[in-house]
Design a protein around this motif. Structure first.
Motif, PDB file in Angstrom:
ATOM      1  N   TYR A  26      19.095  56.098  63.261  1.00  0.00           N
ATOM      2  CA  TYR A  26      19.948  54.741  62.827  1.00  0.00           C
ATOM      3  C   TYR A  26      20.548  55.411  61.672  1.00  0.00           C
ATOM      4  O   TYR A  26      20.755  55.438  60.734  1.00  0.00           O
ATOM      5  N   ALA A  27      22.416  55.061  62.050  1.00  0.00           N
ATOM      6  CA  ALA A  27      22.924  55.217  60.670  1.00  0.00           C
ATOM      7  C   ALA A  27      23.311  53.328  60.104  1.00  0.00           C
ATOM      8  O   ALA A  27      23.994  53.225  60.339  1.00  0.00           O
ATOM      9  N   SER A  28      22.979  53.670  58.573  1.00  0.00           N
ATOM     10  CA  SER A  28      23.224  53.204  57.985  1.00  0.00           C
ATOM     11  C   SER A  28      24.472  53.669  57.202  1.00  0.00           C
ATOM     12  O   SER A  28      24.666  54.307  56.201  1.00  0.00           O
ATOM     13  N   THR A  33      21.308  51.682  53.145  1.00  0.00           N
ATOM     14  CA  THR A  33      21.667  53.616  52.866  1.00  0.00           C
ATOM     15  C   THR A  33      20.956  54.029  51.715  1.00  0.00           C
ATOM     16  O   THR A  33      19.847  54.674  51.401  1.00  0.00           O
ATOM     17  N   ASP A  34      20.009  52.367  51.130  1.00  0.00           N
ATOM     18  CA  ASP A  34      19.348  53.027  49.595  1.00  0.00           C
ATOM     19  C   ASP A  34      17.799  52.622  50.755  1.00  0.00           C
ATOM     20  O   ASP A  34      17.560  51.487  50.813  1.00  0.00           O
ATOM     21  N   ALA A 101      27.672  57.918  55.250  1.00  0.00           N
ATOM     22  CA  ALA A 101      26.608  57.451  55.671  1.00  0.00           C
ATOM     23  C   ALA A 101      25.196  58.118  55.371  1.00  0.00           C
ATOM     24  O   ALA A 101      25.182  59.392  55.464  1.00  0.00           O
ATOM     25  N   LYS A 102      23.678  57.230  56.528  1.00  0.00           N
ATOM     26  CA  LYS A 102      22.322  58.569  55.933  1.00  0.00           C
ATOM     27  C   LYS A 102      21.846  57.662  56.680  1.00  0.00           C
ATOM     28  O   LYS A 102      22.172  56.771  57.667  1.00  0.00           O
ATOM     29  N   VAL A 160      23.159  58.924  67.767  1.00  0.00           N
ATOM     30  CA  VAL A 160      23.085  58.464  66.147  1.00  0.00           C
ATOM     31  C   VAL A 160      23.989  57.348  66.866  1.00  0.00           C
ATOM     32  O   VAL A 160      24.074  57.295  66.465  1.00  0.00           O
ATOM     33  N   LEU A 161      22.934  55.688  66.525  1.00  0.00           N
ATOM     34  CA  LEU A 161      23.281  54.599  66.425  1.00  0.00           C
ATOM     35  C   LEU A 161      23.023  54.272  65.351  1.00  0.00           C
ATOM     36  O   LEU A 161      23.012  53.885  64.365  1.00  0.00           O
TER      37      LEU A 161
END
Length: 232
Positions: A26-28, A33-34, A101-102, A160-161
């Motif tokens: 899951y890419a935020s 990201t926090d 992103a994370k 990576v979604l």
């Protein structure tokens, strides 16, 4: 897509692995990201600076891994957030540029529940059908703000979604700058990856449409300095 693994002190256990769960990244690119903000989506709770909490996932365990990633595309701020006030972050994979992103390694079940909460749906139902997004790179589940799934690439063989709006950057006629609480959370999350320093994150966000012209790199740096090491 570039990436760097982030040591997070986790046990390395794969969420749901005992049940043979499928895994995705899951890419935020926004407030998740926090890691503390993401924990509210996993365990339930209200993050610092937000006016509303989240119910959490049916499986509240933390991600198995976390990676700093740079995605193709652009982030911009638009509409009005009922949680933070100010503009929300959206991702356009077709726009030129790069996105910091994370990525979090989670089960499909967890990703489905995170997405449900972003879509203002009740988590805990059937898992998302990822057939279309994995085959075509995009799947529009509805016309809501975060009801479009995007596959931004693969990492260690796994997709990576993320999710975003059904419209693109060029369709936006009115941008909206993010609130101090929201942009602080987003920026602190990116800095916590340990890959990008404060000046790099501040310069990146200050150039994003919607933030540009409202948040300068200097103002964002000051905001992070005031937040302290945890960004809260």
């Amino acid at each position: 897509m570039a990436f760097v693994d982030i040591p997070d002190g986790s046990s390395g256990a794969v969420p749901g692995s005992e049940a043979g769960a499928r895994l995705v990244w899951y890419a935020s690119y926004g407030s998740n990201t926090d890691p503390e903000r993401l924990a509210c989506y996993l365990r339930g709770g209200r993050p610092v600076g937000a006016v509303r909490g989240q119910p959490g996932c049916r499986d509240p365990r933390p991600p198995a891994r976390c990676a700093a990633v740079e995605l193709d595309g652009a982030v911009y701020f638009a509409t009005e957030s009922a949680v933070w006030s100010g503009g929300r972050a959206f991702y356009d994979p077709d726009a030129g540029g790069r996105v910091l992103a994370k990525a979090y390694l989670v089960s499909v079940e967890q990703f489905s529940d995170i997405a449900a909460q972003e879509m203002h749906r009740t988590p805990g139902g059937a898992c998302l059908d990822l057939t279309e997004v994995l085959a075509r790179g995009r799947s529009v589940l509805g016309q809501g703000r975060y009801e479009t799934l995007v596959c931004a690439g693969r990492l260690d063989g796994l997709p990576v979604l993320t999710f975003t709006a059904p419209w693109g950057l060029r369709d936006v006629t009115s941008f909206n700058p993010p609130s101090a609480a929201y942009v602080r959370c987003l920026a602190a999350g990116l800095v916590s990856a340990g890959v990008w320093d404060v000046p790099a994150v501040a310069a990146y966000l200050a150039a994003c449409p919607g933030a540009a012209g409202h948040w300068s790199a200097a103002a964002l740096t000051d905001l992070l300095d005031q937040a302290g090491p945890q960004g809260s």
